[in-house]
Design an enzyme around this catalytic site. Sequence first.
Site, short mmCIF file in Angstrom:
data_model
loop_
_atom_site.label_atom_id
_atom_site.label_comp_id
_atom_site.label_asym_id
_atom_site.label_seq_id
_atom_site.Cartn_x
_atom_site.Cartn_y
_atom_site.Cartn_z
N ARG A 28 10.96 21.31 -25.89
CA ARG A 28 12.24 21.15 -25.29
C ARG A 28 13.30 20.65 -26.21
NH1 ARG A 28 11.86 20.74 -19.53
NH2 ARG A 28 10.41 22.25 -19.13
N ARG A 32 18.85 19.78 -22.02
CA ARG A 32 20.08 18.89 -21.54
C ARG A 32 20.44 17.85 -22.31
NH1 ARG A 32 17.66 18.87 -15.77
NH2 ARG A 32 15.93 18.89 -17.12
N ARG A 41 25.12 26.19 -20.65
CA ARG A 41 24.41 25.98 -19.25
C ARG A 41 25.44 26.49 -18.14
NH1 ARG A 41 22.44 26.60 -15.42
NH2 ARG A 41 20.82 25.66 -14.21
N ASP A 78 11.01 30.28 -20.13
CA ASP A 78 10.21 29.45 -19.32
C ASP A 78 9.02 30.13 -19.05
OD1 ASP A 78 11.00 26.78 -17.76
OD2 ASP A 78 9.64 27.88 -16.65
N TYR A 154 1.72 26.17 -10.21
CA TYR A 154 3.29 26.23 -9.84
C TYR A 154 3.12 27.51 -8.49
CZ TYR A 154 5.23 23.16 -13.22
OH TYR A 154 5.13 22.13 -14.05
#
Length: 358
Positions: A28, A32, A41, A78, A154
Site C-alpha cells: 500500500r 491515502r 483520488r 485492487d 469478500y
Amino acid sequence: MSDIAETKPLLRVLAGESLAVPPIWLMRQAGRYLPEYRAVREQVDGFLNLCFNAKLAAEVTLQPIRRFGFDAAILFSDILVVPYALGQRVTFEAGEGPRLDALTGPEAILRLRPTIDRAVLLPVYEAITRVKKELPPYVTLLGFCGAPWTLATYMIAGKGVAEQVPARLFAYRQPKAFAGLIDRLVEATVDHLVCQFAAGVEAVQIFDTWAGILPAGEFQRWCIDPVVRIVSAVRKQIPAAKFIGFCRSAGTRLGRYVAEVPVDGVGLDWMVDLAFAREHIQRLRPVQGNLDPLALLTGGAALDRAVDAILEALGDGPLIFNLGHGVLPDTPVAHVERLIARVRGATSGRRSSEDRKS
Ligand code: CP3
C-alpha cells in the site's frame, strides 16, 4: 542469471542473493497517506474508476517511486477487480471498504461468468505498460492478485467481516459449490497474472490476507492447494514467472506453505516470530517483511528499534524489507523517509556496502 536480474536488487534477492542493503518497498505504498495520491483520488468518482483509468493508475503507481525511490513499484489496482471481471457487482463506499453482491448459494456462483472479461481489465494491463516505460532501471515492477480463499471471503460475505464466518460456513456446508468457486478463481487468476506478465510486470505478489483464519486442514485445501495450482499454471505459460506469496496470520503454518508452494519469496506479516522466520522460512526461501505498520505510524525510537530487530534477525540472508501489512492512512510521510534512511544505512551506519552472495 539474466542481465535484468543483475541490475535490479529485488530480483537479485528473489533469485536467492543476500544483499548488504536489502531492497525496500511497502505494501500500500500508493495510498491515502500521500497528499499527491489524495489529489488524484479527488479527480475520480469511485475507487474502481481510478483502478480502471490507465493513465491515473500509472500515475499513482509512480508517485511513491518519485518521492521515496523504492526498489519496487506495485501496480495500483485492487484484488477485487477479479470478482468484478467475473460479473459480480463491486463498489467501494468512502470510509467503509468494499461492498459486493454477496454470493448466497450455489446458484449465485453459477451465475458468475466462467472466465474473466478481459475487456474490463484492459486498462489494468495498459497501466502496467505505461509504468514500465517510466521506471528507473533499478526498480522492479510488481503485479499482484488476491489468493482464491481471500477473494472468496469478500465474494461470499459481500464485505470485509471479522473471522470470515460466512465463507467458512459456506465451505463446510456446501463444499462442492465452494470448490467450484475456488476452481473458477484459480482459472481467472491464472489468466489475470499471465496478462500482467505479458504487459511487463517482473514478479507478482499473491495476497492471502485471510489465510490465518482457517484450521490446518482447510488451510491446506483452500490456501495451499489453489496457490500451488496457480503458480504452476502461470509457469506453464511463462516459465520464468517470479512469485511472492503473502499469507497473513498463518503463523507456524508458513512452514508448510513454504514446503509446498513453489513461490520465489515469502511475505511475512508483522506477527511472525523473527527467530522462526530465520530458521524455518529464510533458510529455504528469500523472505519479505515484516515491520508492524503501527511502528511506522508511531515513528521515532519505536520505529528504529523495530527496523533494527528485523535487520538483525534477517539481514544476513535474502531479505526484501517491507511492512507486515499495508501502510496505514494516518502514517506521516516523514516516518517513511526515516524508515528508508535507516534500512539503507544512512542513520545507523551498521550496514556494509559489500554484497554477500548466499
Ligand atoms: O499496495 C499498493 O500500493 C497497490 C495497491 C493495492 C490496493 N489494494 C489499493 C487500495 C493493493 C495491492 C491492494 C490489495 C488488497 N485489496 C488486499 C490485499 C492486501 C490487504 O490489504 O490485505 C485486499 C484485502 C483488498 C480489498 C480492499 N481494497 C479493501 C478491504 C479496501 C478497503 C480498506 C482500505 O484500506 O480502504 C480496499 C480499498 C483500497 N485498495 C484502497 C487502496 C489505495 C483505499 C481506497 C481509497 O483510496 O479510497
